[in-house]
Design an enzyme around this catalytic site. Structure first.
Site, PDB file in Angstrom:
ATOM      1  N   SER A   1       4.113   0.320   6.175  1.00 32.35           N
ATOM      2  CA  SER A   1       2.737   0.133   5.724  1.00 32.35           C
ATOM      3  C   SER A   1       2.250  -1.211   6.225  1.00 32.35           C
ATOM      4  O   SER A   1       3.043  -2.090   6.575  1.00 32.35           O
ATOM      5  CB  SER A   1       2.688   0.154   4.186  1.00 32.35           C
TER       6      SER A   1
ATOM      7  N   TYR B   1       5.642  -1.882  -4.138  1.00 28.99           N
ATOM      8  CA  TYR B   1       5.285  -1.146  -2.925  1.00 28.99           C
ATOM      9  C   TYR B   1       5.552  -2.002  -1.691  1.00 28.99           C
ATOM     10  O   TYR B   1       6.178  -1.546  -0.724  1.00 28.99           O
ATOM     11  CB  TYR B   1       3.815  -0.741  -2.990  1.00 28.99           C
TER      12      TYR B   1
END
Length: 279
Positions: free
Chosen positions: A155, A168
Site C-alpha cells: 500500500s 494497517y
C-alpha cells in the site's frame, strides 16, 4: 498481452471482489486458468462488510464467461492449513500454480493508543501473515518446476505512516520486507517476487459507511462526493481514487514472462503519492 498467459494458472487471494476480482478477470482474459480463494466471513474487528459467497460466485461467472477454467475455494489466508489446502487443490485440478497474487487484505483504522489486540491481530494476520502463508505454500511447487511469479499487495501506507492506521501501515510495511527477502530466497529458482503499492482504490475497502463517517464525522450520512476531497488530499495528483484495473495492469506485467529479471521491487500505483517518500 492478449495471449500472454495462455496455458498458465494464476492464484488470486481475496478474489471474490474488488482488486482481486479485477486481477482474476485480467488473467482470464489473457488466457490463464484461475484459482480464487476468499474467507467469505465477516469479522468483529473489521468495520465494513467483507466479501460474500454471492460475490465469489459472480467472480466465477465473470471468469467462466472468458472461456477459462476457474477453481474457487473458501479459505482464510491467515490460516496456513487452509492455504496448503488451496494449493493442493489447485495442483490436483490444474497441475500447478504459475502465478500467485497475494491480494487479500483488510483495513482497520484505529488510533494506536486505543487499538484492541483483536484489531491489531486481524490486521497483521490477514495483511501480513496471509501474504507469508501464500508465498510459503506456493513456493515449493514453483521451485520444483523452476518457474514462478509472485506479486504481493502492499500500500502507499507501506512506505509512510498515517494517523489511525498503525496496524494497517505496520502490516503493509511488513509486506515490503517480506517481499524483498522472499525475492532473495527464491532468486535461484526462476521465481520473482515483487510488490505493488496501491493508493486509494475504488473498492468496498474505501467505499463504506464506517470509513465515510470516520472521514466526515460532521455529517450524519456522508456520500462519496462528501469524502472525495479527503481521499484526494491523500494523493499527489488531484484524484480521490483509482479504478482496480489500474493496479491490475502492473500486476499483469510483474506476473509475465517478460519480467524475468525484475524481482524485489515495489511499484507504486498511488497517483503520485510516492513522490512524497524516499525509497
Amino acid at each position: 498481452m492478449e495471449h500472454a498467459f495462455d496455458g498458465q494458472v494464476a492464484l488470486v487471494t481475496g478474489g471474490a471482489r474488488g482488486q482481486g476480482r479485477a486481477h482474476a478477470l485480467a488473467f482470464a482474459e489473457r488466457g490463464a486458468d484461475v484459482v480464487l480463494c476468499d474467507r467469505l466471513d465477516g469479522s468483529p474487528h473489521v468495520d465494513y462488510p467483507l466479501a460474500t459467497e454471492e460475490d465469489l460466485a459472480e467472480t466465477v461467472r465473470m471468469v467462466e464467461a472468458t472461456g477459462r477454467r476457474v477453481l474457487a475455494l473458501r479459505a482464510d489466508t491467515a490460516d496456513r492449513g487452509a492455504m496448503e489446502h488451496v494449493v493442493t487443490s489447485a495442483e490436483a485440478e490444474f497441475g500447478r500454480i504459475d502465478i500467485a497474487v497475494a491480494n487479500a487484505g483488510v483495513s482497520i483504522p484505529s488510533p494506536v493508543q486505543s487499538m484492541s489486540s483483536g484489531r491489531w491481530d486481524e490486521a497483521i494476520g490477514t495483511n501480513l501473515t496471509g501474504v507469508f502463508n501464500t508465498i510459503a505454500t506456493v513456493a515449493p511447487g514453483m521451485i520444483a518446476r523452476g518457474y514462478g511469479r509472485i506479486v504481493t499487495v502492499s500500500s502507499m501506507l507501506g512506505r509512510s505512516g498515517g494517523p489511525n492506521m498503525a496496524a494497517y501501515a505496520a502490516s503493509k510495511w511488513g509486506v515490503i520486507g517480506l517481499t524483498k527477502s522472499s525475492a532473495l530466497d527464491l532468486a535461484d529458482h526462476g521465481i520473482t517476487v515483487n510488490a505493488v503499492a496501491p493508493g486509494n482504490i475504488s473498492t468496498p475497502m474505501i467505499h463504506n459507511h464506517a470509513l465515510y463517517s470516520h472521514l466526515r464525522p460532521d455529517l450524519d450520512n456522508p456520500t462519496p462526493e462528501d469524502v472525495a476531497p479527503v481521499f484526494e488530499s491523500l494523493h499527489a495528483q488531484p484524484v480521490p481514487w483509482l479504478e482496480p484495473f489500474e493496479v491490475s495492469r502492473v500486476v499483469l506485467f510483474l506476473a509475465s514472462r517478460d519480467s524475468a529479471h525484475i524481482s524485489g521491487i515495489v511499484v507504486p500505483i498511488d497517483a503520485g503519492t510516492a513522490a512524497r517518500v524516499t525509497g
